[in-house]
Design a protein around this motif. Sequence first.
Motif, PDB file in Angstrom:
ATOM      1  N   LEU A 152       6.380   5.543   7.875  1.00 22.78           N
ATOM      2  CA  LEU A 152       5.959   4.002   7.533  1.00 22.78           C
ATOM      3  C   LEU A 152       6.913   3.754   6.493  1.00 22.78           C
ATOM      4  N   GLU A 153       7.540   2.692   6.714  1.00 19.12           N
ATOM      5  CA  GLU A 153       8.595   2.258   5.710  1.00 19.12           C
ATOM      6  C   GLU A 153       8.140   0.793   5.179  1.00 19.12           C
ATOM      7  N   ASN A 154       7.644   0.534   3.933  1.00 15.65           N
ATOM      8  CA  ASN A 154       7.196  -0.707   3.267  1.00 15.65           C
ATOM      9  C   ASN A 154       6.009  -1.221   4.139  1.00 15.65           C
ATOM     10  N   VAL A 155       5.259  -0.602   4.852  1.00 20.02           N
ATOM     11  CA  VAL A 155       4.017  -1.376   5.394  1.00 20.02           C
ATOM     12  C   VAL A 155       3.210  -1.916   4.291  1.00 20.02           C
ATOM     13  N   ILE A 208       4.976   8.263   4.083  1.00 17.13           N
ATOM     14  CA  ILE A 208       5.023   6.717   3.837  1.00 17.13           C
ATOM     15  C   ILE A 208       5.619   6.380   2.553  1.00 17.13           C
ATOM     16  N   SER A 209       6.489   5.545   2.657  1.00 19.58           N
ATOM     17  CA  SER A 209       7.613   5.159   1.353  1.00 19.58           C
ATOM     18  C   SER A 209       6.583   4.397   0.258  1.00 19.58           C
ATOM     19  N   LYS A 210       7.094   4.791  -0.861  1.00 23.48           N
ATOM     20  CA  LYS A 210       6.298   4.400  -2.039  1.00 23.48           C
ATOM     21  C   LYS A 210       6.187   2.989  -2.327  1.00 23.48           C
ATOM     22  N   GLU A 211       6.880   2.149  -1.613  1.00 22.98           N
ATOM     23  CA  GLU A 211       6.473   0.722  -1.559  1.00 22.98           C
ATOM     24  C   GLU A 211       5.633   0.050  -0.754  1.00 22.98           C
ATOM     25  N   SER A 212       4.924   1.048   0.044  1.00 21.71           N
ATOM     26  CA  SER A 212       4.055   0.583   1.121  1.00 21.71           C
ATOM     27  C   SER A 212       2.696   0.462   0.308  1.00 21.71           C
ATOM     28  N   VAL A 213       1.547  -0.232   1.025  1.00 21.54           N
ATOM     29  CA  VAL A 213       0.304  -0.392   0.355  1.00 21.54           C
ATOM     30  C   VAL A 213      -0.588   0.786   0.164  1.00 21.54           C
ATOM     31  N   ASP A 214      -1.054   0.959  -0.859  1.00 22.22           N
ATOM     32  CA  ASP A 214      -2.054   2.076  -1.372  1.00 22.22           C
ATOM     33  C   ASP A 214      -2.757   2.505  -0.144  1.00 22.22           C
ATOM     34  N   ILE A 215      -2.824   3.689   0.322  1.00 21.75           N
ATOM     35  CA  ILE A 215      -3.762   4.163   1.306  1.00 21.75           C
ATOM     36  C   ILE A 215      -5.130   4.092   0.967  1.00 21.75           C
ATOM     37  N   PHE A 216      -5.316   4.230  -0.619  1.00 19.09           N
ATOM     38  CA  PHE A 216      -6.686   4.126  -0.774  1.00 19.09           C
ATOM     39  C   PHE A 216      -7.287   2.563  -1.305  1.00 19.09           C
ATOM     40  N   ASN A 217      -6.591   1.682  -0.915  1.00 25.75           N
ATOM     41  CA  ASN A 217      -7.079   0.287  -0.915  1.00 25.75           C
ATOM     42  C   ASN A 217      -8.472   0.252  -0.172  1.00 25.75           C
ATOM     43  N   PRO A 218      -9.157  -0.197  -0.753  1.00 29.03           N
ATOM     44  CA  PRO A 218     -10.574  -0.460  -0.098  1.00 29.03           C
ATOM     45  C   PRO A 218     -10.492  -0.986   1.391  1.00 29.03           C
ATOM     46  N   LYS A 219      -9.470  -1.919   1.404  1.00 29.98           N
ATOM     47  CA  LYS A 219      -9.449  -2.433   2.834  1.00 29.98           C
ATOM     48  C   LYS A 219      -8.790  -1.598   3.828  1.00 29.98           C
ATOM     49  N   VAL A 220      -7.989  -0.620   3.215  1.00 25.19           N
ATOM     50  CA  VAL A 220      -7.290   0.475   4.017  1.00 25.19           C
ATOM     51  C   VAL A 220      -8.206   1.453   4.425  1.00 25.19           C
ATOM     52  N   VAL A 221      -9.068   1.550   3.171  1.00 30.40           N
ATOM     53  CA  VAL A 221     -10.084   2.823   3.710  1.00 30.40           C
ATOM     54  C   VAL A 221     -10.990   2.266   4.851  1.00 30.40           C
ATOM     55  N   GLU A 260       6.070  -5.444   8.073  1.00 28.50           N
ATOM     56  CA  GLU A 260       5.609  -6.545   8.710  1.00 28.50           C
ATOM     57  C   GLU A 260       6.633  -7.652   8.958  1.00 28.50           C
ATOM     58  N   ALA A 261       7.199  -8.216   8.114  1.00 24.44           N
ATOM     59  CA  ALA A 261       8.227  -9.317   7.968  1.00 24.44           C
ATOM     60  C   ALA A 261       9.577  -8.947   8.298  1.00 24.44           C
ATOM     61  N   ASN A 262       9.848  -7.881   7.885  1.00 26.10           N
ATOM     62  CA  ASN A 262      11.590  -7.646   7.823  1.00 26.10           C
ATOM     63  C   ASN A 262      11.857  -6.498   8.681  1.00 26.10           C
ATOM     64  N   GLY A 263      10.749  -5.820   9.037  1.00 26.29           N
ATOM     65  CA  GLY A 263      10.859  -4.595  10.160  1.00 26.29           C
ATOM     66  C   GLY A 263      11.805  -3.413   9.347  1.00 26.29           C
ATOM     67  N   ILE A 264      12.396  -2.395  10.256  1.00 26.78           N
ATOM     68  CA  ILE A 264      12.929  -1.528   9.586  1.00 26.78           C
ATOM     69  C   ILE A 264      14.254  -1.774   8.798  1.00 26.78           C
ATOM     70  N   SER A 265      14.441  -1.074   7.609  1.00 25.79           N
ATOM     71  CA  SER A 265      15.658  -1.445   6.983  1.00 25.79           C
ATOM     72  C   SER A 265      16.833  -0.858   7.621  1.00 25.79           C
ATOM     73  N   GLU A 266      18.053  -1.459   7.316  1.00 28.79           N
ATOM     74  CA  GLU A 266      19.260  -1.017   7.735  1.00 28.79           C
ATOM     75  C   GLU A 266      19.517   0.382   7.457  1.00 28.79           C
ATOM     76  N   ASP A 267      19.365   0.794   6.310  1.00 27.03           N
ATOM     77  CA  ASP A 267      19.537   2.369   5.972  1.00 27.03           C
ATOM     78  C   ASP A 267      18.765   3.036   6.716  1.00 27.03           C
ATOM     79  N   ALA A 268      17.591   2.840   7.063  1.00 24.04           N
ATOM     80  CA  ALA A 268      16.588   3.684   7.791  1.00 24.04           C
ATOM     81  C   ALA A 268      17.076   3.547   9.183  1.00 24.04           C
TER      82      ALA A 268
END
Length: 263
Positions: free
Chosen positions: A116-119, A142-155, A214-222
């Motif tokens: 998961l890249e920047n989800v 998961i990339s570090k820029e992605s949402v925190d997996i322990f965010n209440p809505k994610v949980v 969600e908005a930009n898709g997969i980065s060019e580098d990835a």
Amino acid sequence: MITSSSNNQIKNLIALQKKAKTRNTQMEFVIEGIKMFEETDSNNLVKAYVTEGFYQERLQENPSYFDSFDYEIVADKVLCDAADTTTPQGVLAIVKQPSYSYQELITHKEANLLLLENVRDPGNMGTIIRTAEGAGITGIIISKESVDIFNPKVVRSTMGALYRMPFVYVENFVEALEEMKQQGITIYASHLAAKNYYDEEEYLSKTGIIIGNEANGISEDASLAANRLIKIPMEGKVESLNAGVAASILMYEVYRQKRNRNK
């Protein structure tokens, strides 16, 4: 009974709900609702906070219900103040964060990874984790820029899959892709420039599927780091799919092929 939201324990509950920094410092997170609570391993449960109604109802059903964990009874209003949901089910709990080994995930002999890249959307992240369990994914990177997996809505969105799906965050996503390729994992990236549709590829070896922002898709580098580019066929004027939907389609194709191989 805790009757005030200014109680230090309740303040801490609220901080854990709202701040990723607090969650990561304490290595804990908050779960809400009966399903998540009753699926929690008691060894990982730090403390539960229950309303008097929940307490009495469970006690009548099972007199030893509360014997195996630490808990506090709180006023209904206090629980509402601490909850992330508008209509809490009478129980919140602080739970220890699970921890997994990156090396173990990428060296798994039958690695079937979701990358998961920047989800960023909590609902997408939760849905993806839940679907990943159903589709036989062995781990999520998961990339570090992605949402925190322990965010209440994610949980909440994981519906308990968070307890069972191994995952790690990585500092450099593209470097992680290169490390995975060195372990014999074939990396697939969904890309408009792909020649093959996703169902024209073979996924029987060790596999990694990239899902992008969600908005930009997969980065060019990835995309450049991937072994294979694939695409999902679409009719009409639709240019892209929701990240959770795209992830589900790709994960279940991988699962279908691996399941048929094992028949």
